[in-house]
Motif scaffolding. Structure first.
Motif, mmCIF file in Angstrom:
data_model
loop_
_atom_site.group_PDB
_atom_site.id
_atom_site.type_symbol
_atom_site.label_atom_id
_atom_site.label_comp_id
_atom_site.label_asym_id
_atom_site.label_seq_id
_atom_site.Cartn_x
_atom_site.Cartn_y
_atom_site.Cartn_z
ATOM 1 N N HIS A 299 0.864 -1.168 0.032
ATOM 2 C CA HIS A 299 -0.061 -0.118 0.043
ATOM 3 C C HIS A 299 0.747 1.394 -0.008
ATOM 4 N N LEU A 300 1.820 1.202 0.882
ATOM 5 C CA LEU A 300 2.723 2.661 0.918
ATOM 6 C C LEU A 300 3.511 2.728 -0.305
ATOM 7 N N SER A 301 3.912 1.439 -0.916
ATOM 8 C CA SER A 301 4.695 1.735 -2.060
ATOM 9 C C SER A 301 3.979 2.131 -3.106
ATOM 10 N N GLY A 302 2.476 1.874 -3.307
ATOM 11 C CA GLY A 302 1.825 2.207 -4.286
ATOM 12 C C GLY A 302 1.448 3.606 -3.963
ATOM 13 N N VAL A 303 1.439 4.253 -2.790
ATOM 14 C CA VAL A 303 1.380 5.924 -2.518
ATOM 15 C C VAL A 303 2.492 6.466 -3.050
ATOM 16 N N ALA A 304 3.694 6.009 -2.711
ATOM 17 C CA ALA A 304 5.014 6.559 -3.299
ATOM 18 C C ALA A 304 5.125 6.569 -4.737
ATOM 19 N N THR A 305 4.549 5.369 -5.576
ATOM 20 C CA THR A 305 4.798 5.291 -6.707
ATOM 21 C C THR A 305 3.892 6.292 -7.484
ATOM 22 N N ALA A 306 2.603 6.283 -7.091
ATOM 23 C CA ALA A 306 1.682 7.481 -7.651
ATOM 24 C C ALA A 306 2.232 8.657 -7.490
ATOM 25 N N THR A 307 2.860 9.115 -6.301
ATOM 26 C CA THR A 307 3.346 10.505 -6.078
ATOM 27 C C THR A 307 4.354 10.665 -6.971
ATOM 28 N N ALA A 308 5.398 9.716 -7.226
ATOM 29 C CA ALA A 308 6.554 9.718 -7.977
ATOM 30 C C ALA A 308 6.251 10.170 -9.405
ATOM 31 N N SER A 309 5.102 9.403 -9.848
ATOM 32 C CA SER A 309 4.654 9.725 -11.296
ATOM 33 C C SER A 309 4.207 10.912 -11.671
ATOM 34 N N ILE A 310 3.584 11.549 -10.774
ATOM 35 C CA ILE A 310 3.218 12.955 -10.875
ATOM 36 C C ILE A 310 4.277 14.013 -10.540
ATOM 37 N N VAL A 311 5.324 13.655 -9.769
ATOM 38 C CA VAL A 311 6.508 14.556 -9.514
ATOM 39 C C VAL A 311 7.058 14.574 -10.879
ATOM 40 N N ALA A 312 7.304 13.542 -11.456
ATOM 41 C CA ALA A 312 8.124 13.448 -12.485
ATOM 42 C C ALA A 312 7.321 14.356 -13.703
ATOM 43 N N ALA A 313 6.161 14.278 -13.858
ATOM 44 C CA ALA A 313 5.212 15.027 -14.720
ATOM 45 C C ALA A 313 5.490 16.535 -14.778
ATOM 46 N N VAL A 314 5.825 17.194 -13.651
ATOM 47 C CA VAL A 314 5.912 18.578 -13.440
ATOM 48 C C VAL A 314 7.378 18.960 -13.036
ATOM 49 N N ARG A 315 8.147 18.082 -13.540
ATOM 50 C CA ARG A 315 9.596 18.251 -12.938
ATOM 51 C C ARG A 315 10.366 19.542 -13.614
ATOM 52 N N TRP A 316 9.729 20.087 -14.755
ATOM 53 C CA TRP A 316 10.528 21.234 -15.234
ATOM 54 C C TRP A 316 9.770 22.461 -14.870
ATOM 55 N N HIS A 317 9.043 22.328 -13.924
ATOM 56 C CA HIS A 317 8.199 23.446 -13.248
ATOM 57 C C HIS A 317 8.581 23.631 -11.810
ATOM 58 N N ASP A 318 8.075 24.718 -11.201
ATOM 59 C CA ASP A 318 8.525 25.095 -9.614
ATOM 60 C C ASP A 318 7.358 24.383 -8.929
ATOM 61 N N ALA A 319 6.354 23.951 -9.263
ATOM 62 C CA ALA A 319 5.264 23.536 -8.328
ATOM 63 C C ALA A 319 5.656 22.327 -7.746
ATOM 64 N N LYS A 320 5.144 22.407 -6.188
ATOM 65 C CA LYS A 320 5.318 21.118 -5.515
ATOM 66 C C LYS A 320 4.182 20.147 -5.430
ATOM 67 N N ILE A 321 4.212 19.095 -5.621
ATOM 68 C CA ILE A 321 2.995 18.151 -5.499
ATOM 69 C C ILE A 321 2.907 17.790 -3.988
ATOM 70 N N VAL A 322 1.639 17.927 -3.438
ATOM 71 C CA VAL A 322 1.331 17.913 -1.992
ATOM 72 C C VAL A 322 0.159 16.968 -1.968
ATOM 73 N N CYS A 323 -0.036 16.259 -0.722
ATOM 74 C CA CYS A 323 -1.302 15.341 -0.404
ATOM 75 C C CYS A 323 -2.158 15.905 0.389
ATOM 76 N N THR A 324 -3.251 15.641 0.895
ATOM 77 C CA THR A 324 -4.386 16.212 1.593
ATOM 78 C C THR A 324 -4.553 15.442 2.607
ATOM 79 N N ARG A 325 -5.895 15.878 3.515
ATOM 80 C CA ARG A 325 -6.276 14.812 4.497
ATOM 81 C C ARG A 325 -7.053 13.927 4.123
ATOM 82 N N LYS A 326 -7.069 13.684 2.684
ATOM 83 C CA LYS A 326 -8.095 12.367 2.415
ATOM 84 C C LYS A 326 -7.251 11.132 2.459
ATOM 85 N N THR A 327 -6.940 10.764 3.697
ATOM 86 C CA THR A 327 -6.410 9.445 4.001
ATOM 87 C C THR A 327 -7.063 8.349 4.516
#
Length: 284
Positions: free
Chosen positions: A111-139
């Protein structure tokens, strides 16, 4: 990656509760019936697909709580990228303990590796920009600390951890308070000097009104790309800008290009698929 591990005290109760749930009233009657008490085994935690590892400490604790003689050697620590078939860690020791803890360990790790993998995918998608990817309270209830840790393992950042560490004024707060001015003034009168105030807006008109009260951050909810670009220009650095609203790896890059500071995504924690990881027997 400089990933700070969580202190065990933050997740030990989770792992104990999960093991107790699985052990039930009589323990592992299958393993105890089939495997000799003093039989030792060598096994490995292996990735069935490529992804990012997170949750190894919880998995290791699951094995050791059943038997402290289980030895674990980590090859790919949390935050590591792994390929299909790659060994993440070896697990060696009393076979009964390994088999009894296997499912609990894998539940957390996958489960936690799945969360990390999903996050990494979107972080990679925005890597040329300054925006940070953040999670929410939807846990997942009870798993917030470890799911937010997994987001960090995937290269993302954390939004607030709960209702008590920042003020986020949303549409219902504004409606019930009787308007933006009333909501912000009450919040500011109540907040301590270290508490930041963020206000959710869904129109440019609301944004301009909110900026008159100098919030620390503005949440730009479900805005079009054009409106996001205009919103960033209107804010002009006077507040942190955060975009939200059904964001995926396909849309994140364009959203990041608008110039927002943060992109918040609930599905990183509430809908990320697991990373398939298995426990493979190697030898006695």
């Amino acid at each position: 990656m400089n990933l700070r591990p969580l202190p065990a005290i933050m997740f030990e109760a989770l792992v104990r509760a999960a093991l107790l749930e699985d052990l039930g009233r009589a323990g592992d009657i299958t393993t105890d019936a089939i495997i000799a008490k003093y039989h030792h085994a060598t096994t490995v935690l292996a990735a069935r697909q490529a992804g990012v590892v997170a949750g190894l400490d919880l998995a290791m604790l699951a094995f050791r709580l059943i038997d402290p003689d289980v030895e674990i050697s980590v090859a790919r620590p949390d935050g590591s990228n792994v390929m299909e078939g790659e060994v993440i860690a070896s697990v060696i020791g009393p076979a009964r303990a390994i088999l009894t803890a296997e499912r609990t360990a894998l539940n957390f790790l996958c489960h936690l590796s799945g969360v990390a993998t999903a996050t990494a995918s979107i972080v990679a998608a925005v890597r040329w920009h300054d925006a940070k990817i953040v999670c929410t309270r939807k846990t997942t209830p009870g798993l917030r600390a470890v799911e937010k840790y997994a987001v960090r393992a995937g290269g993302g950042s954390n939004h607030r951890f709960g209702l008590d560490d920042a003020i986020l004024i949303k549409d219902n707060h504004i409606a019930i308070a009787g308007g933006i001015r009333s909501a912000i003034e009450r919040a500011r009168n109540s907040a301590g000097h270290l508490v930041k105030i963020e206000v959710e807006v869904d129109t440019l008109a609301q944004l301009e009104e909110v900026l008159g009260f100098a919030p620390d951050a503005v949440l730009l909810d479900n805005m079009s790309l054009e409106h996001l670009r205009r919103a960033v220009a209107i804010v002009g650095g006077r507040a942190i800008t955060e975009a939200s609203g059904t964001i995926t790896s396909d849309t994140a890059r364009a959203i990041a290009a608008t110039g927002v500071d943060l992109i918040s995504i609930g599905r990183l924690t509430h809908s990320a698929p697991i990373l398939d990881i298995g426990l493979d027997y190697r030898s006695s």
